[in-house]
Write a protein that holds these residues in place. Structure first.
Motif, PDB file in Angstrom:
ATOM      1  N   ALA A   6      -0.112  20.032  -2.339  1.00 20.94           N
ATOM      2  CA  ALA A   6      -1.288  20.915  -2.406  1.00 20.94           C
ATOM      3  C   ALA A   6      -1.500  21.719  -1.125  1.00 20.94           C
ATOM      4  O   ALA A   6      -2.622  21.839  -0.628  1.00 20.94           O
ATOM      5  CB  ALA A   6      -2.538  20.102  -2.748  1.00 20.94           C
ATOM      6  N   GLY A   7      -0.434  22.241  -0.564  1.00 22.59           N
ATOM      7  CA  GLY A   7      -0.540  23.098   0.616  1.00 22.59           C
ATOM      8  C   GLY A   7      -0.475  22.388   1.951  1.00 22.59           C
ATOM      9  O   GLY A   7      -0.565  23.019   2.994  1.00 22.59           O
ATOM     10  N   ALA A   8      -0.322  21.058   1.917  1.00 26.93           N
ATOM     11  CA  ALA A   8      -0.210  20.295   3.160  1.00 26.93           C
ATOM     12  C   ALA A   8       1.112  19.532   3.160  1.00 26.93           C
ATOM     13  O   ALA A   8       1.713  19.292   2.117  1.00 26.93           O
ATOM     14  CB  ALA A   8      -1.371  19.312   3.298  1.00 26.93           C
ATOM     15  N   ARG A   9       1.545  19.166   4.332  1.00 27.69           N
ATOM     16  CA  ARG A   9       2.722  18.310   4.493  1.00 27.69           C
ATOM     17  C   ARG A   9       2.188  16.884   4.545  1.00 27.69           C
ATOM     18  O   ARG A   9       1.371  16.542   5.401  1.00 27.69           O
ATOM     19  CB  ARG A   9       3.474  18.664   5.777  1.00 27.69           C
ATOM     20  N   LEU A  10       2.620  16.041   3.603  1.00 29.14           N
ATOM     21  CA  LEU A  10       2.147  14.670   3.517  1.00 29.14           C
ATOM     22  C   LEU A  10       3.211  13.731   4.058  1.00 29.14           C
ATOM     23  O   LEU A  10       4.366  13.787   3.646  1.00 29.14           O
ATOM     24  CB  LEU A  10       1.839  14.316   2.064  1.00 29.14           C
ATOM     25  N   LEU A  11       2.817  12.888   4.995  1.00 27.25           N
ATOM     26  CA  LEU A  11       3.703  11.889   5.577  1.00 27.25           C
ATOM     27  C   LEU A  11       3.127  10.519   5.249  1.00 27.25           C
ATOM     28  O   LEU A  11       1.988  10.217   5.598  1.00 27.25           O
ATOM     29  CB  LEU A  11       3.797  12.075   7.091  1.00 27.25           C
ATOM     30  N   LEU A  12       3.910   9.706   4.536  1.00 33.46           N
ATOM     31  CA  LEU A  12       3.543   8.315   4.269  1.00 33.46           C
ATOM     32  C   LEU A  12       4.397   7.430   5.166  1.00 33.46           C
ATOM     33  O   LEU A  12       5.613   7.623   5.247  1.00 33.46           O
ATOM     34  CB  LEU A  12       3.813   7.925   2.818  1.00 33.46           C
ATOM     35  N   ILE A  13       3.758   6.470   5.822  1.00 30.02           N
ATOM     36  CA  ILE A  13       4.477   5.534   6.683  1.00 30.02           C
ATOM     37  C   ILE A  13       3.992   4.125   6.363  1.00 30.02           C
ATOM     38  O   ILE A  13       2.782   3.875   6.306  1.00 30.02           O
ATOM     39  CB  ILE A  13       4.231   5.808   8.182  1.00 30.02           C
ATOM     40  N   GLY A  14       4.936   3.218   6.152  1.00 31.17           N
ATOM     41  CA  GLY A  14       4.597   1.816   5.935  1.00 31.17           C
ATOM     42  C   GLY A  14       5.263   0.954   6.995  1.00 31.17           C
ATOM     43  O   GLY A  14       6.415   1.190   7.357  1.00 31.17           O
ATOM     44  N   TYR A  15       4.514  -0.017   7.488  1.00 32.35           N
ATOM     45  CA  TYR A  15       5.029  -0.935   8.503  1.00 32.35           C
ATOM     46  C   TYR A  15       4.870  -2.370   8.005  1.00 32.35           C
ATOM     47  O   TYR A  15       3.863  -2.705   7.379  1.00 32.35           O
ATOM     48  CB  TYR A  15       4.233  -0.824   9.809  1.00 32.35           C
ATOM     49  N   THR A  16       5.823  -3.200   8.302  1.00 37.54           N
ATOM     50  CA  THR A  16       5.693  -4.626   8.053  1.00 37.54           C
ATOM     51  C   THR A  16       6.496  -5.380   9.100  1.00 37.54           C
ATOM     52  O   THR A  16       7.443  -4.842   9.668  1.00 37.54           O
ATOM     53  CB  THR A  16       6.130  -5.007   6.622  1.00 37.54           C
ATOM     54  N   LYS A  17       6.098  -6.608   9.325  1.00 40.90           N
ATOM     55  CA  LYS A  17       6.808  -7.432  10.306  1.00 40.90           C
ATOM     56  C   LYS A  17       8.107  -7.955   9.714  1.00 40.90           C
ATOM     57  O   LYS A  17       8.185  -8.259   8.527  1.00 40.90           O
ATOM     58  CB  LYS A  17       5.946  -8.613  10.746  1.00 40.90           C
ATOM     59  N   ILE A  18       9.112  -8.060  10.562  1.00 37.68           N
ATOM     60  CA  ILE A  18      10.362  -8.714  10.177  1.00 37.68           C
ATOM     61  C   ILE A  18      10.135 -10.212  10.366  1.00 37.68           C
ATOM     62  O   ILE A  18       9.740 -10.636  11.457  1.00 37.68           O
ATOM     63  CB  ILE A  18      11.542  -8.230  11.040  1.00 37.68           C
ATOM     64  N   PRO A  19      10.328 -11.001   9.313  1.00 40.87           N
ATOM     65  CA  PRO A  19      10.093 -12.440   9.463  1.00 40.87           C
ATOM     66  C   PRO A  19      10.987 -13.029  10.550  1.00 40.87           C
ATOM     67  O   PRO A  19      12.147 -12.654  10.691  1.00 40.87           O
ATOM     68  CB  PRO A  19      10.465 -13.015   8.101  1.00 40.87           C
ATOM     69  N   GLY A  48       0.816  -1.212   0.000  1.00 40.00           N
ATOM     70  CA  GLY A  48       0.000   0.000   0.000  1.00 40.00           C
ATOM     71  C   GLY A  48       0.844   1.254   0.000  1.00 40.00           C
ATOM     72  O   GLY A  48       0.570   2.209  -0.735  1.00 40.00           O
ATOM     73  N   PHE A  49       1.888   1.251   0.811  1.00 39.63           N
ATOM     74  CA  PHE A  49       2.820   2.379   0.856  1.00 39.63           C
ATOM     75  C   PHE A  49       3.391   2.637  -0.535  1.00 39.63           C
ATOM     76  O   PHE A  49       3.395   3.770  -1.020  1.00 39.63           O
ATOM     77  CB  PHE A  49       3.949   2.067   1.846  1.00 39.63           C
ATOM     78  N   GLU A  50       3.873   1.586  -1.185  1.00 38.99           N
ATOM     79  CA  GLU A  50       4.503   1.729  -2.498  1.00 38.99           C
ATOM     80  C   GLU A  50       3.497   2.153  -3.567  1.00 38.99           C
ATOM     81  O   GLU A  50       3.833   2.936  -4.457  1.00 38.99           O
ATOM     82  CB  GLU A  50       5.206   0.434  -2.898  1.00 38.99           C
ATOM     83  N   ALA A  51       2.268   1.664  -3.492  1.00 45.39           N
ATOM     84  CA  ALA A  51       1.245   2.066  -4.460  1.00 45.39           C
ATOM     85  C   ALA A  51       0.984   3.573  -4.364  1.00 45.39           C
ATOM     86  O   ALA A  51       0.901   4.261  -5.389  1.00 45.39           O
ATOM     87  CB  ALA A  51      -0.041   1.281  -4.220  1.00 45.39           C
ATOM     88  N   TRP A  52       0.856   4.087  -3.149  1.00 43.04           N
ATOM     89  CA  TRP A  52       0.637   5.518  -2.966  1.00 43.04           C
ATOM     90  C   TRP A  52       1.868   6.332  -3.343  1.00 43.04           C
ATOM     91  O   TRP A  52       1.755   7.376  -3.988  1.00 43.04           O
ATOM     92  CB  TRP A  52       0.218   5.816  -1.526  1.00 43.04           C
ATOM     93  N   ARG A  53       3.043   5.869  -2.945  1.00 44.24           N
ATOM     94  CA  ARG A  53       4.274   6.591  -3.290  1.00 44.24           C
ATOM     95  C   ARG A  53       4.391   6.742  -4.802  1.00 44.24           C
ATOM     96  O   ARG A  53       4.659   7.815  -5.321  1.00 44.24           O
ATOM     97  CB  ARG A  53       5.499   5.863  -2.731  1.00 44.24           C
ATOM     98  N   GLY A  74       3.975  10.145  -7.339  1.00 42.67           N
ATOM     99  CA  GLY A  74       5.224  10.564  -7.980  1.00 42.67           C
ATOM    100  C   GLY A  74       6.333  10.890  -7.009  1.00 42.67           C
ATOM    101  O   GLY A  74       7.205  11.702  -7.312  1.00 42.67           O
ATOM    102  N   ILE A  75       6.324  10.255  -5.854  1.00 42.41           N
ATOM    103  CA  ILE A  75       7.372  10.482  -4.859  1.00 42.41           C
ATOM    104  C   ILE A  75       8.558   9.581  -5.204  1.00 42.41           C
ATOM    105  O   ILE A  75       8.398   8.367  -5.362  1.00 42.41           O
ATOM    106  CB  ILE A  75       6.856  10.189  -3.439  1.00 42.41           C
ATOM    107  N   ALA A  76       9.725  10.165  -5.328  1.00 35.76           N
ATOM    108  CA  ALA A  76      10.921   9.426  -5.737  1.00 35.76           C
ATOM    109  C   ALA A  76      11.304   8.361  -4.715  1.00 35.76           C
ATOM    110  O   ALA A  76      11.281   8.627  -3.508  1.00 35.76           O
ATOM    111  CB  ALA A  76      12.090  10.393  -5.926  1.00 35.76           C
ATOM    112  N   PRO A  77      11.662   7.168  -5.185  1.00 32.58           N
ATOM    113  CA  PRO A  77      12.076   6.096  -4.270  1.00 32.58           C
ATOM    114  C   PRO A  77      13.238   6.506  -3.366  1.00 32.58           C
ATOM    115  O   PRO A  77      13.303   6.086  -2.212  1.00 32.58           O
ATOM    116  CB  PRO A  77      12.477   4.951  -5.185  1.00 32.58           C
ATOM    117  N   GLU A  78      14.138   7.328  -3.868  1.00 33.57           N
ATOM    118  CA  GLU A  78      15.305   7.718  -3.063  1.00 33.57           C
ATOM    119  C   GLU A  78      14.946   8.655  -1.914  1.00 33.57           C
ATOM    120  O   GLU A  78      15.770   8.900  -1.031  1.00 33.57           O
ATOM    121  CB  GLU A  78      16.415   8.318  -3.928  1.00 33.57           C
TER     122      GLU A  78
END
Length: 106
Positions: free
Chosen positions: A80-93, A46-51, A55-59
């Motif tokens: 668009a005038g806001a600060r956008l924070l994307l956060i993705g979480y996953t478990k470490i196997p 989900g994080f990657e789909a939104w990123r 158009g947010i650069a992977p780097e």
């Protein structure tokens, strides 16, 4: 409520423009009134789909581990005038326990 206008407008834009993307956890707070936080739990898809859609650069993505059980991806950008924070979480196997050679057998 007027102080939260920027992130709420962006959220409204996202719901209209990206209804096909995975639904994130959403956070808007008076502590950071200009910020919209979108969080994704259990995997990074989900994080990657939104990123990618935004158009947010992977780097620009940061990676860290939270404790011994959680991987975290984060990125911030102005949108668009806001600060956008994307956060993705996953478990470490879990890794299998290493057993002494004597227990493993010949």
């Amino acid at each position: 409520m007027a102080a939260l206008n920027a992130p709420l407008v962006v959220l409204r834009m996202f719901s209209a423009e990206y209804p096909h993307l995975p639904a994130p956890g959403v956070s808007v707070s008076t502590v950071y009134p200009d910020r919209l936080e979108l969080s994704f739990h259990d995997d990074f898809a989900g994080f990657e789909a939104w990123r990618d859609a935004l158009g947010i650069a992977p780097e620009s993505v940061s990676y860290h581990e939270q404790g011994v059980h959680t991987r975290v991806l984060t990125t911030e950008t102005d949108y668009a005038g806001a600060r956008l924070l994307l956060i993705g979480y996953t478990k470490i196997p879990a890794t299998p326990a290493v057993r002494p050679r004597a227990e493993v057998g010949p």
